[in-house]
Scaffold this active site. Structure first.
Site, PDB file in Angstrom:
ATOM      1  N   HIS A 138       1.163  -1.190   0.171  1.00  0.00           N
ATOM      2  CA  HIS A 138      -0.245  -0.002   0.310  1.00  0.00           C
ATOM      3  C   HIS A 138       1.166   1.285   0.309  1.00  0.00           C
ATOM      4  O   HIS A 138       1.914   1.306   0.512  1.00  0.00           O
ATOM      5  CB  HIS A 138      -1.067   0.180   1.160  1.00  0.00           C
ATOM      6  N   ILE A 168      15.811  -9.526  -8.577  1.00  0.00           N
ATOM      7  CA  ILE A 168      14.882 -10.472  -8.011  1.00  0.00           C
ATOM      8  C   ILE A 168      14.921 -11.190  -6.575  1.00  0.00           C
ATOM      9  O   ILE A 168      16.293 -10.719  -6.299  1.00  0.00           O
ATOM     10  CB  ILE A 168      15.592 -12.431  -8.946  1.00  0.00           C
TER      11      ILE A 168
HETATM   12  C1  LIG Z   1      24.117  -6.836  -8.638  1.00  0.00           C
HETATM   13  C2  LIG Z   1      24.466  -6.962 -10.261  1.00  0.00           C
HETATM   14  C3  LIG Z   1      23.496  -6.254 -10.914  1.00  0.00           C
HETATM   15  C4  LIG Z   1      26.073  -7.034  -9.286  1.00  0.00           C
HETATM   16  O1  LIG Z   1      26.435  -7.355 -11.290  1.00  0.00           O
HETATM   17  P1  LIG Z   1      27.658  -6.810 -11.088  1.00  0.00           P
HETATM   18  O2  LIG Z   1      27.959  -5.738 -10.990  1.00  0.00           O
HETATM   19  O3  LIG Z   1      27.514  -7.894 -12.537  1.00  0.00           O
HETATM   20  O4  LIG Z   1      28.383  -7.819  -9.895  1.00  0.00           O
HETATM   21  P2  LIG Z   1      29.281  -9.133 -10.389  1.00  0.00           P
HETATM   22  O5  LIG Z   1      29.000 -10.715 -11.215  1.00  0.00           O
HETATM   23  O6  LIG Z   1      30.963  -9.169 -11.078  1.00  0.00           O
HETATM   24  O7  LIG Z   1      29.768  -8.881  -9.038  1.00  0.00           O
HETATM   25  C5  LIG Z   1      30.197  -8.787  -7.912  1.00  0.00           C
HETATM   26  C6  LIG Z   1      30.989  -8.844  -6.699  1.00  0.00           C
HETATM   27  O8  LIG Z   1      29.425  -8.771  -5.644  1.00  0.00           O
HETATM   28  C7  LIG Z   1      28.965 -10.430  -6.102  1.00  0.00           C
HETATM   29  N1  LIG Z   1      27.278  -9.895  -5.793  1.00  0.00           N
HETATM   30  C8  LIG Z   1      26.612 -10.222  -7.614  1.00  0.00           C
HETATM   31  N2  LIG Z   1      24.548  -9.940  -6.826  1.00  0.00           N
HETATM   32  C9  LIG Z   1      25.060  -9.938  -6.070  1.00  0.00           C
HETATM   33  C10 LIG Z   1      24.036 -10.413  -5.203  1.00  0.00           C
HETATM   34  N3  LIG Z   1      22.787  -9.822  -5.593  1.00  0.00           N
HETATM   35  N4  LIG Z   1      23.727 -10.368  -3.497  1.00  0.00           N
HETATM   36  C11 LIG Z   1      25.437 -10.523  -3.189  1.00  0.00           C
HETATM   37  N5  LIG Z   1      25.986 -10.551  -3.722  1.00  0.00           N
HETATM   38  C12 LIG Z   1      26.195 -10.288  -5.768  1.00  0.00           C
HETATM   39  C13 LIG Z   1      29.499 -11.563  -6.273  1.00  0.00           C
HETATM   40  O9  LIG Z   1      29.916 -12.462  -5.657  1.00  0.00           O
HETATM   41  C14 LIG Z   1      30.639  -9.932  -6.358  1.00  0.00           C
HETATM   42  O10 LIG Z   1      31.787 -11.155  -5.414  1.00  0.00           O
HETATM   43  P3  LIG Z   1      33.266 -10.871  -4.860  1.00  0.00           P
HETATM   44  O11 LIG Z   1      33.590 -10.131  -5.781  1.00  0.00           O
HETATM   45  O12 LIG Z   1      33.006 -11.130  -4.099  1.00  0.00           O
HETATM   46  O13 LIG Z   1      33.661 -12.484  -6.386  1.00  0.00           O
HETATM   47  C15 LIG Z   1      23.917  -8.339 -10.150  1.00  0.00           C
HETATM   48  O14 LIG Z   1      24.425  -9.248  -9.398  1.00  0.00           O
HETATM   49  C16 LIG Z   1      22.294  -8.009  -9.963  1.00  0.00           C
HETATM   50  O15 LIG Z   1      22.557  -9.417  -8.865  1.00  0.00           O
HETATM   51  N6  LIG Z   1      21.256  -8.432 -10.964  1.00  0.00           N
HETATM   52  C17 LIG Z   1      20.025  -8.381 -10.326  1.00  0.00           C
HETATM   53  C18 LIG Z   1      19.037  -9.277 -11.508  1.00  0.00           C
HETATM   54  C19 LIG Z   1      17.991  -9.537 -11.613  1.00  0.00           C
HETATM   55  O16 LIG Z   1      17.270  -9.443 -10.430  1.00  0.00           O
HETATM   56  N7  LIG Z   1      17.327  -9.365 -13.002  1.00  0.00           N
HETATM   57  C20 LIG Z   1      15.992  -9.358 -12.914  1.00  0.00           C
HETATM   58  C21 LIG Z   1      15.681  -9.787 -14.367  1.00  0.00           C
HETATM   59  S1  LIG Z   1      14.549 -10.212 -15.108  1.00  0.00           S
END
Ligand SMILES: CC(C)(COP(=O)(O)OP(=O)(O)OC[C@H]1O[C@@H](n2cnc3c(N)ncnc32)[C@H](O)[C@@H]1OP(=O)(O)O)[C@@H](O)C(=O)NCCC(=O)NCCS
Length: 214
Positions: A138, A168
């Site tokens: 809300h 997500i």
């Molecule tokens: C947060 C996010 C944007 C970061 O992406 P990125 O910049 O490419 O990050 P990387 O994959 O290079 O990861 C970098 C570090 O963060 C950590 N990390 C990435 N996403 C994380 C998350 N959601 N929660 C916790 N840790 C996360 C990785 O493990 C990595 O750690 P390390 O350096 O110790 O190895 C991405 O991981 C994410 O969560 N995206 C959401 C995707 C989503 O929900 N999409 C919806 C589609 S419908």
């Protein structure tokens, strides 16, 4: 039924077309995407590059509506600005299995996916995506071009500023905000306001060292 043209022909667009087919308000008549080199009409459906929108407006006039079915918030905004169509020409699409509470404001171009819940007095501005099974409690306010990913949950009175992406399964506790073009990582729990253009991850969510948009 009103005629609907879907703009964008990627993965997100497939889900949007399913919403159109599941409802009985709009008839999907064509898809525009720059992957199509020219305008082609086949079996009463057409496809063409985005600039052929003028041709469609000329042909169908007031009968036709549009939805920008592109998952990237930045690209969705860029395409909306490129098209320059009045907001009233964009459809609001709500899957029949979604639940929309009383006094909810859904503005043009917004799509609400299967199983999502938008509770009383929430306000969702133009071209937002409320993805599968997401919950908007809300009095939340989501500004334009927000993407709430599958299973994300916003408690009451949360504000999500323009272009922000909530990943997500992420959660936001009551009355916090996510700044413009910020990203909340998958599974994060937001307990304090997230600054603009910041990427925050973890439980509780805290900023990552570098910025990356979804
Ligand atoms: C947060 C996010 C944007 C970061 O992406 P990125 O910049 O490419 O990050 P990387 O994959 O290079 O990861 C970098 C570090 O963060 C950590 N990390 C990435 N996403 C994380 C998350 N959601 N929660 C916790 N840790 C996360 C990785 O493990 C990595 O750690 P390390 O350096 O110790 O190895 C991405 O991981 C994410 O969560 N995206 C959401 C995707 C989503 O929900 N999409 C919806 C589609 S419908």
């Amino acid at each position: 039924m009103k005629k609907l043209v879907v703009i964008g022909d990627g993965g997100h667009s497939k889900v949007v077309r399913d919403i159109v087919l599941a409802g009985n308000e709009y008839e999907w008549i064509g898809t525009l995407d720059d992957k199509y080199a020219s305008f082609i009409e086949k079996d009463e459906r057409f496809s063409g590059p985005i600039h052929t929108v003028d041709r469609i407006l000329e042909r169908f006039g007031s009968q036709v509506y549009f939805v920008i079915a592109i998952g990237s918030n930045r690209i969705r905004k860029a395409v909306a600005e490129q098209l320059g169509i009045y907001d009233v020409k964009y459809a609001v699409l709500v899957h029949p299995s979604a639940i929309i509470g009383s006094n909810v404001n859904l503005l043009p171009g917004t799509v609400v996916m299967p199983g999502a819940i938008v509770n009383s007095s929430a306000s969702i501005h133009t071209h937002c995506i409320i993805n599968t099974n997401a919950v908007v409690e809300h009095d939340c306010i989501l500004y334009s071009y927000v993407h709430l990913s599958p299973g994300a949950i916003l408690a009451g009175n949360v504000t999500v500023l323009e272009g922000a992406s909530i990943g997500i399964g992420a959660k936001m506790i009551p009355s916090v905000s996510a700044g413009e073009w910020s990203t909340v990582g998958a599974g994060a729990v937001v307990i304090r306001d997230i600054p603009p253009c910041c990427t925050a991850i973890g439980v509780p969510a805290s900023p990552m060292k570098h910025i990356k948009s979804l």
